[in-house]
Design a protein around this motif. Sequence first.
Motif, PDB file in Angstrom:
ATOM      1  N   LYS A  98       0.667 -11.324  -6.519  1.00 31.90           N
ATOM      2  CA  LYS A  98      -0.237 -12.245  -5.534  1.00 31.90           C
ATOM      3  C   LYS A  98      -1.637 -11.696  -5.253  1.00 31.90           C
ATOM      4  O   LYS A  98      -2.726 -12.263  -5.610  1.00 31.90           O
ATOM      5  N   LEU A  99      -1.908 -10.394  -5.074  1.00 29.45           N
ATOM      6  CA  LEU A  99      -3.147  -9.788  -4.770  1.00 29.45           C
ATOM      7  C   LEU A  99      -3.920  -9.569  -6.311  1.00 29.45           C
ATOM      8  O   LEU A  99      -5.137  -9.945  -6.219  1.00 29.45           O
ATOM      9  N   ALA A 100      -3.023  -9.259  -7.390  1.00 26.75           N
ATOM     10  CA  ALA A 100      -3.581  -9.346  -8.487  1.00 26.75           C
ATOM     11  C   ALA A 100      -4.125 -10.719  -9.101  1.00 26.75           C
ATOM     12  O   ALA A 100      -5.201 -10.704  -9.803  1.00 26.75           O
TER      13      ALA A 100
ATOM     14  N   VAL B 180      -1.611 -10.447 -15.414  1.00 19.90           N
ATOM     15  CA  VAL B 180      -1.606 -11.417 -14.424  1.00 19.90           C
ATOM     16  C   VAL B 180      -2.876 -12.217 -14.815  1.00 19.90           C
ATOM     17  O   VAL B 180      -3.130 -13.442 -14.801  1.00 19.90           O
ATOM     18  N   SER B 181      -3.986 -11.387 -15.035  1.00 28.05           N
ATOM     19  CA  SER B 181      -5.372 -12.073 -15.356  1.00 28.05           C
ATOM     20  C   SER B 181      -5.148 -13.301 -16.611  1.00 28.05           C
ATOM     21  O   SER B 181      -5.615 -14.294 -16.657  1.00 28.05           O
ATOM     22  N   GLU B 182      -4.383 -12.537 -17.629  1.00 27.37           N
ATOM     23  CA  GLU B 182      -4.131 -13.249 -18.801  1.00 27.37           C
ATOM     24  C   GLU B 182      -3.237 -14.587 -18.377  1.00 27.37           C
ATOM     25  O   GLU B 182      -3.465 -15.708 -18.931  1.00 27.37           O
ATOM     26  N   CYS B 183      -2.397 -14.495 -17.572  1.00 23.39           N
ATOM     27  CA  CYS B 183      -1.461 -15.529 -17.339  1.00 23.39           C
ATOM     28  C   CYS B 183      -2.267 -16.754 -16.557  1.00 23.39           C
ATOM     29  O   CYS B 183      -2.161 -17.770 -16.965  1.00 23.39           O
ATOM     30  N   ARG B 184      -3.088 -16.234 -15.556  1.00 29.21           N
ATOM     31  CA  ARG B 184      -3.961 -17.134 -15.036  1.00 29.21           C
ATOM     32  C   ARG B 184      -4.856 -17.859 -16.010  1.00 29.21           C
ATOM     33  O   ARG B 184      -5.100 -19.200 -15.842  1.00 29.21           O
ATOM     34  N   ALA B 185      -5.500 -17.088 -16.857  1.00 21.23           N
ATOM     35  CA  ALA B 185      -6.514 -17.588 -17.856  1.00 21.23           C
ATOM     36  C   ALA B 185      -5.718 -18.826 -18.733  1.00 21.23           C
ATOM     37  O   ALA B 185      -6.445 -19.617 -19.141  1.00 21.23           O
ATOM     38  N   ALA B 186      -4.429 -18.608 -18.913  1.00 19.98           N
ATOM     39  CA  ALA B 186      -3.391 -19.411 -19.499  1.00 19.98           C
ATOM     40  C   ALA B 186      -3.026 -20.665 -18.905  1.00 19.98           C
ATOM     41  O   ALA B 186      -2.428 -21.709 -19.253  1.00 19.98           O
ATOM     42  N   GLY B 187      -3.497 -20.933 -17.566  1.00 20.16           N
ATOM     43  CA  GLY B 187      -3.460 -22.071 -16.686  1.00 20.16           C
ATOM     44  C   GLY B 187      -1.994 -21.674 -15.726  1.00 20.16           C
ATOM     45  O   GLY B 187      -1.619 -22.836 -14.987  1.00 20.16           O
TER      46      GLY B 187
ATOM     47  N   ALA C 134      -7.447 -11.375  -7.363  1.00 23.87           N
ATOM     48  CA  ALA C 134      -8.435 -10.460  -7.819  1.00 23.87           C
ATOM     49  C   ALA C 134      -9.028 -11.260  -9.240  1.00 23.87           C
ATOM     50  O   ALA C 134      -9.945 -10.683  -9.538  1.00 23.87           O
ATOM     51  N   SER C 135      -8.337 -11.790  -9.885  1.00 20.38           N
ATOM     52  CA  SER C 135      -8.344 -11.935 -11.451  1.00 20.38           C
ATOM     53  C   SER C 135      -9.676 -12.927 -11.738  1.00 20.38           C
ATOM     54  O   SER C 135     -10.088 -12.930 -12.543  1.00 20.38           O
ATOM     55  N   SER C 136     -10.039 -13.979 -10.637  1.00 21.12           N
ATOM     56  CA  SER C 136     -11.342 -14.423 -10.866  1.00 21.12           C
ATOM     57  C   SER C 136     -12.370 -13.826 -10.991  1.00 21.12           C
ATOM     58  O   SER C 136     -13.323 -14.264 -11.462  1.00 21.12           O
ATOM     59  N   ARG C 137     -12.480 -12.636 -10.420  1.00 21.32           N
ATOM     60  CA  ARG C 137     -13.575 -11.871 -10.591  1.00 21.32           C
ATOM     61  C   ARG C 137     -13.533 -10.372 -11.590  1.00 21.32           C
ATOM     62  O   ARG C 137     -14.638  -9.703 -11.595  1.00 21.32           O
TER      63      ARG C 137
ATOM     64  N   TYR D  52       0.731  -1.129  -0.065  1.00 20.10           N
ATOM     65  CA  TYR D  52       0.014  -0.074  -0.109  1.00 20.10           C
ATOM     66  C   TYR D  52       1.095   1.348   0.151  1.00 20.10           C
ATOM     67  O   TYR D  52       0.569   2.221  -0.734  1.00 20.10           O
ATOM     68  N   LEU D  53       1.942   1.173   0.885  1.00 20.19           N
ATOM     69  CA  LEU D  53       2.633   2.440   0.931  1.00 20.19           C
ATOM     70  C   LEU D  53       3.640   2.419  -0.148  1.00 20.19           C
ATOM     71  O   LEU D  53       3.833   3.709  -0.818  1.00 20.19           O
TER      72      LEU D  53
END
Length: 326
Positions: free
Chosen positions: A276-278, A246-253, A281-284, A151-152
């Motif tokens: 890690k936070l991204a 990060v979302s595209e990487c997760r979608a790629a497995g 969050a990527s599932s939603r 955050y900081l």
Amino acid sequence: MNQVYLIYGNEPQLIEEEKQKFFLSHKNLDVRVLHDEAGPSKISEQLMEDSLFGDAKVFCLINLPILKKAGQKESQEWNALADLLMNYTGDNPVLIIYHDMVDKRLKQNKKILDAIPHKECKRLEGDDLLMWIRHYCTSNGFTLTPDGYDYLSQLLQLWQDVPVAFMRTEFDRYFLLLGNHKKIDKSFLMEHSSNYGAKNIFTFKEALLKQDVNTLLELFPFMFSYKEIDRAMGYIEGQLRLQLLVSECRAAGMTAKQVENFCKENGSTLKPYPIKLAYEASSRISITALKVLLKGLYEVILDSRTSKGDMWRFRDLCLTYCGYKG
């Protein structure tokens, strides 16, 4: 043995900390403070006095013009004092404090820095300031959690030229509020940190990714009036690009660790915790909607740099992303 020590720089809090360290190392001696207004003759006389009666002391010399600025008029008297300090053999410790940066290109300054042990206390930025904050928390018995650190880190991307003295005052206040609870996390910082612009921009970014329309509507008036809106939108775009990656990487497995390794292997400076936070969050988050938002935001930023920016379009983009129907 040379007993002269020079502290200089544009960060008053760090200068003060170094000064106190020096005084503590000579805590049994009285301190005599002499400013540049005393003049070179008086200062020279004071330094040359013999300690006949055992009244050893620390001399603290403030802002002497022995350190030069470009175009500064030469002074034989101050130059003579500089020579005295560079060759000082007296018994009394001497601390020189200069509240500014030193132009190391000038011959006189380089000569002094070569001759006198010194410490540069320049304004801390980015990771250096975060390291100071973490050390300050630890030295006072508190722990900055990973989400608090992140955050900081993001606030400091938006808020430039942060005085260390301000951060010390802020964290002293946090320590009092926390009492026996020794962990400083993101939720605590968001609730209790001072209400400056960077805090609102971070809250706006968080609300956008969470599709929190009510918070966005509350903050739009601030965003419209923010004097550094280009930097704010650049920060938001960067955070959205991180989320898209990060979302595209997760979608790629890929797993979160694989995404982290992928970024590191490709020379990215992204820290593990924001990834890690991204990832969480990527599932939603809709990749398609995020791409449309990013494309529109890029166009708004580009137009703003040619004085054609339309902040109302920025508002519409954000609300459309959130699925707001009006």
